[in-house]
Scaffold this motif. Structure first.
Motif, mmCIF file in Angstrom:
data_model
loop_
_atom_site.group_PDB
_atom_site.id
_atom_site.type_symbol
_atom_site.label_atom_id
_atom_site.label_comp_id
_atom_site.label_asym_id
_atom_site.label_seq_id
_atom_site.Cartn_x
_atom_site.Cartn_y
_atom_site.Cartn_z
ATOM 1 N N VAL A 28 -4.142 3.379 5.992
ATOM 2 C CA VAL A 28 -2.848 3.364 5.299
ATOM 3 C C VAL A 28 -1.997 2.168 5.723
ATOM 4 O O VAL A 28 -0.875 2.023 5.266
ATOM 5 C CB VAL A 28 -2.058 4.683 5.484
ATOM 6 N N PHE A 29 -2.557 1.307 6.578
ATOM 7 C CA PHE A 29 -1.835 0.134 7.056
ATOM 8 C C PHE A 29 -2.391 -1.146 6.438
ATOM 9 O O PHE A 29 -3.579 -1.249 6.152
ATOM 10 C CB PHE A 29 -1.914 0.044 8.588
ATOM 11 N N ALA A 30 -1.519 -2.130 6.283
ATOM 12 C CA ALA A 30 -1.917 -3.441 5.761
ATOM 13 C C ALA A 30 -2.805 -4.155 6.780
ATOM 14 O O ALA A 30 -2.753 -3.875 7.984
ATOM 15 C CB ALA A 30 -0.679 -4.287 5.476
ATOM 16 N N GLU A 31 -3.576 -5.081 6.289
ATOM 17 C CA GLU A 31 -4.487 -5.849 7.143
ATOM 18 C C GLU A 31 -3.750 -6.515 8.295
ATOM 19 O O GLU A 31 -4.255 -6.599 9.413
ATOM 20 C CB GLU A 31 -5.204 -6.910 6.303
ATOM 21 N N ASP A 32 -2.516 -6.992 8.043
ATOM 22 C CA ASP A 32 -1.732 -7.680 9.070
ATOM 23 C C ASP A 32 -0.515 -6.865 9.522
ATOM 24 O O ASP A 32 0.495 -7.415 9.945
ATOM 25 C CB ASP A 32 -1.292 -9.049 8.563
ATOM 26 N N ALA A 33 -0.624 -5.559 9.461
ATOM 27 C CA ALA A 33 0.494 -4.674 9.819
ATOM 28 C C ALA A 33 0.993 -4.951 11.239
ATOM 29 O O ALA A 33 0.214 -5.319 12.130
ATOM 30 C CB ALA A 33 0.068 -3.216 9.697
ATOM 31 N N VAL A 34 2.286 -4.758 11.410
ATOM 32 C CA VAL A 34 2.930 -4.923 12.715
ATOM 33 C C VAL A 34 3.349 -3.546 13.208
ATOM 34 O O VAL A 34 3.927 -2.755 12.457
ATOM 35 C CB VAL A 34 4.155 -5.857 12.605
ATOM 36 N N PHE A 35 3.056 -3.265 14.486
ATOM 37 C CA PHE A 35 3.369 -1.989 15.112
ATOM 38 C C PHE A 35 4.311 -2.243 16.282
ATOM 39 O O PHE A 35 4.006 -3.075 17.133
ATOM 40 C CB PHE A 35 2.101 -1.321 15.656
ATOM 41 N N ARG A 110 7.947 0.318 6.781
ATOM 42 C CA ARG A 110 8.121 -0.490 5.565
ATOM 43 C C ARG A 110 6.790 -0.477 4.831
ATOM 44 O O ARG A 110 5.753 -0.824 5.410
ATOM 45 C CB ARG A 110 8.542 -1.914 5.887
ATOM 46 N N ILE A 111 6.842 -0.080 3.556
ATOM 47 C CA ILE A 111 5.639 0.054 2.746
ATOM 48 C C ILE A 111 5.720 -0.910 1.572
ATOM 49 O O ILE A 111 6.736 -0.968 0.875
ATOM 50 C CB ILE A 111 5.475 1.504 2.234
ATOM 51 N N ARG A 112 4.626 -1.662 1.382
ATOM 52 C CA ARG A 112 4.513 -2.569 0.228
ATOM 53 C C ARG A 112 3.121 -2.408 -0.355
ATOM 54 O O ARG A 112 2.145 -2.332 0.390
ATOM 55 C CB ARG A 112 4.688 -4.029 0.636
ATOM 56 N N ALA A 113 3.054 -2.391 -1.661
ATOM 57 C CA ALA A 113 1.764 -2.336 -2.361
ATOM 58 C C ALA A 113 0.888 -1.185 -1.855
ATOM 59 O O ALA A 113 -0.320 -1.324 -1.717
ATOM 60 C CB ALA A 113 1.034 -3.675 -2.254
ATOM 61 N N GLY A 114 1.513 -0.060 -1.526
ATOM 62 C CA GLY A 114 0.766 1.124 -1.161
ATOM 63 C C GLY A 114 0.247 1.200 0.257
ATOM 64 O O GLY A 114 -0.533 2.095 0.584
ATOM 65 N N VAL A 115 0.679 0.274 1.132
ATOM 66 C CA VAL A 115 0.263 0.309 2.532
ATOM 67 C C VAL A 115 1.467 0.024 3.438
ATOM 68 O O VAL A 115 2.426 -0.631 3.037
ATOM 69 C CB VAL A 115 -0.879 -0.697 2.842
ATOM 70 N N ILE A 116 1.379 0.509 4.660
ATOM 71 C CA ILE A 116 2.442 0.265 5.636
ATOM 72 C C ILE A 116 2.245 -1.134 6.213
ATOM 73 O O ILE A 116 1.180 -1.458 6.731
ATOM 74 C CB ILE A 116 2.411 1.315 6.756
ATOM 75 N N VAL A 117 3.280 -1.968 6.087
ATOM 76 C CA VAL A 117 3.194 -3.337 6.590
ATOM 77 C C VAL A 117 3.877 -3.503 7.941
ATOM 78 O O VAL A 117 3.615 -4.453 8.666
ATOM 79 C CB VAL A 117 3.780 -4.357 5.579
#
Length: 145
Positions: A28-35, A110-117
């Motif tokens: 559910v996370f973007a490829e470059d998601a920040v945590f 923050r969610i964009r294009a259906g994934v958490i960024v």
């Protein structure tokens, strides 16, 4: 409600979390998601950015702890349509000791294009310290810091 709304994405993450930790949570996370996790105990590293780093973290957690439910969920939509705030309580156990835990968490996502960024999670670090019988280690870390 569309299955890709920010609220729906966070609800999906919470459903997956209740059965985790599992590598599927990373999906559910973007490829470059920040945590971000501002309240980690002393010496605990901040999570590395990126979906695959999170997947590796989840894989390493399997066998260390098990989650069995999420309750007391409150999801707040914000003035920013990409941002939601989720408050919840995560229940589980430490595998090595069988010790049960319940941790209250607040996550801003923050969610964009259906994934958490981007996500920032706040939890009481003492919950983990107590669950993993690491109070002595925490005190030692605090006195040498």
């Amino acid at each position: 409600m569309s299955p890709s709304t920010p609220r729906a994405i966070v609800e999906r993450l919470l459903r997956l979390t209740a059965e985790g930790p599992s590598e599927g949570m990373a999906d559910v996370f973007a490829e470059d998601a920040v945590f971000e996790m501002p309240f980690l105990p002393p010496g605990a590293p901040q999570p590395e950015p990126g979906r695959e780093a999170f997947r590796a973290h989840l894989k390493a957690a399997v066998g260390v702890q098990e989650f069995d439910s999420v309750d007391d969920v409150h999801i707040h939509e914000t003035a920013d349509p990409e941002v939601v705030v989720a408050e919840y309580r995560l229940h589980g156990r430490v595998v090595a000791t069988g010790k049960r835990f319940a941790s209250r968490i607040v996550m801003v996502a923050r969610i964009r294009a259906g994934v958490i960024v981007w996500s920032r999670s706040y939890s009481n670090p003492l919950d983990a310290v107590i669950a993993f019988d690491a109070v002595h280690d925490l005190l030692a870390g605090l006195t040498t810091a």
